[in-house]
Design an enzyme around this catalytic site. Structure first.
Site, PDB file in Angstrom:
ATOM      1  N   ASP A  36     -30.504  20.128   0.639  1.00  0.00           N
ATOM      2  CA  ASP A  36     -29.275  19.371   0.332  1.00  0.00           C
ATOM      3  C   ASP A  36     -28.755  19.643  -1.079  1.00  0.00           C
ATOM      4  OD1 ASP A  36     -31.136  18.127  -1.254  1.00  0.00           O
ATOM      5  OD2 ASP A  36     -30.885  16.127  -0.395  1.00  0.00           O
ATOM      6  N   ARG A  94     -14.546  24.159 -22.555  1.00  0.00           N
ATOM      7  CA  ARG A  94     -13.083  24.309 -22.583  1.00  0.00           C
ATOM      8  C   ARG A  94     -12.390  22.964 -22.363  1.00  0.00           C
ATOM      9  NH1 ARG A  94     -12.615  29.209 -18.416  1.00  0.00           N
ATOM     10  NH2 ARG A  94     -14.465  28.148 -17.674  1.00  0.00           N
ATOM     11  N   LYS A 191      -0.572  33.359 -25.771  1.00  0.00           N
ATOM     12  CA  LYS A 191      -0.836  32.882 -24.405  1.00  0.00           C
ATOM     13  C   LYS A 191      -0.506  31.399 -24.289  1.00  0.00           C
ATOM     14  CE  LYS A 191      -5.078  31.695 -22.604  1.00  0.00           C
ATOM     15  NZ  LYS A 191      -6.487  31.928 -22.234  1.00  0.00           N
ATOM     16  N   SER A 222     -13.419  34.311 -16.714  1.00  0.00           N
ATOM     17  CA  SER A 222     -13.784  33.517 -15.548  1.00  0.00           C
ATOM     18  C   SER A 222     -13.075  34.064 -14.307  1.00  0.00           C
ATOM     19  CB  SER A 222     -13.430  32.053 -15.819  1.00  0.00           C
ATOM     20  OG  SER A 222     -13.834  31.265 -14.736  1.00  0.00           O
ATOM     21  N   GLY A 224     -10.548  36.028 -14.458  1.00  0.00           N
ATOM     22  CA  GLY A 224     -10.022  37.346 -14.836  1.00  0.00           C
ATOM     23  C   GLY A 224      -8.523  37.318 -15.091  1.00  0.00           C
ATOM     24  N   GLY A 225      -7.884  36.176 -14.811  1.00  0.00           N
ATOM     25  CA  GLY A 225      -6.423  36.077 -14.933  1.00  0.00           C
ATOM     26  C   GLY A 225      -5.901  36.376 -16.335  1.00  0.00           C
ATOM     27  N   THR A 226      -6.561  35.814 -17.335  1.00  0.00           N
ATOM     28  CA  THR A 226      -6.088  36.011 -18.716  1.00  0.00           C
ATOM     29  C   THR A 226      -6.133  37.491 -19.101  1.00  0.00           C
ATOM     30  OG1 THR A 226      -6.849  33.810 -19.351  1.00  0.00           O
ATOM     31  CG2 THR A 226      -6.587  35.410 -21.129  1.00  0.00           C
TER      32      THR A 226
END
Ligand code: R5P
Length: 295
Positions: A36, A94, A191, A222, A224-226
């Site tokens: 679990d 963050r 940014k 994380s 990868g977007g940035t």
């Protein structure tokens, strides 16, 4: 006082290397995760009246790794040990302010949990922000992996005066230090993150990167977007090869594809987390700091 090191389930290898380097005895333990999802730890070594360094990173699945760290630390402090936590990647850092009204400052809650289980000090690597560190009611040390990443790049690739790019203001200092170490120069992009959706927007501007090799540096990759958005702008400005370096290669979901599709040629991270891109070993970075701490 005798010195022990608990190499937690998330950081066994790194913990064992640190124990060896500082001459600490490894705590023997049994560990299991039930179907679990509940974690169970049984400490076998008697750590009464000793110093215990608990090494446990908190990369995904984050919450279970935090629980394991709390369980072990609580056991040690209840048994009369003085606990130092070494958390190579400190999750929730963050979430260090109330960006929107009503948001929980999550790292503050983590800080209090750490204190309540008896952790007396914390060593971590490239903690996201000073605001996150300020939430802890005991000494916190953030050691930097940047010199180790820069050394790796310098020794393994022959970039001629590379441009080191920080995708946002938060990583500016790190980029400047990195650039110096690889004989390059640094620039900082602008940014903005939508506070509701979390979407990232990087301002387009005229950048002097035509024909240059570019190293994007960040503390965390994380989704990868940035990095992908930064790469797009850099390629549009004529960059030659764009590579990505970070301390914590969390790389969740389809991050690798996102980065590859954006033309990122290499991903270089450290072993604060376990991933296929945890190339740079930061054992010494932590060891050197531990050596400076009093008992
Ligand atoms: C944010 O301020 C951090 O320094 C990183 O830039 C961010 O966490 C990277 O996340 P992602 O890879 O999901 O864009």
């Amino acid at each position: 006082m005798k010195k022990y090191l608990f190499a937690g389930p998330a950081s066994r290898e790194l913990g064992e290397r640190i124990a060896h380097a500082i001459n600490a005895e490894l705590v023997e333990y049994d560990f299991k995760v039930f179907p679990d999802g509940e974690s169970k730890i049984r400490i076998i070594t008697n750590v009464q009246d000793s110093n215990v360094i608990v090494v446990q990173s908190t990369y995904p699945p984050t919450d279970s790794k935090i629980i394991q760290l709390l369980f072990a630390s609580h056991y040690f402090s209840q048994n009369g040990a003085k606990v130092t936590a070494v958390v190579p990647y400190l999750a929730y850092s963050r979430q260090d302010k109330e960006f929107l009204p009503g948001e929980v400052i999550s790292i503050g809650v983590i800080a209090h949990l750490f204190r309540n289980v008896g952790i007396r000090r914390l060593v971590s690597v490239d903690i996201h922000s000073a605001d996150a560190m300020a939430q802890f009611p005991f000494p916190v040390y953030s050691v930097s992996a940047i010199p180790y990443l820069a050394k790796y790049v310098k020794q393994n690739f022959s970039y001629e005066k590379p441009i080191v790019v920080s995708p946002d203001f938060g990583a500016k200092k790190r980029a400047e230090v990195f650039a110096k170490l690889v004989d390059g120069s640094s620039i900082t992009l602008k940014k903005e993150r939508d506070k509701n959706t979390g979407d990232v927007r990087i301002e387009k501007e005229s950048l002097d990167v035509n024909g240059k090799d570019v190293i994007i540096i960040d503390d965390i990759i994380s989704s990868g977007g940035t990095v992908a958005k930064a790469a797009k702008i850099l390629y549009e400005a004529g960059a030659n090869e764009v590579v990505a370096c970070c301390t914590h290669p969390i790389l969740v979901g389809s991050a690798i594809d996102v980065l590859k599709n954006a033309g990122i040629k290499r991903i270089i991270g450290t072993n604060t987390v376990s991933s296929d891109y945890s190339i740079v070993d930061i054992t010494n970075c932590i060891v050197e700091h531990l050596m400076t701490l009093n008992e």
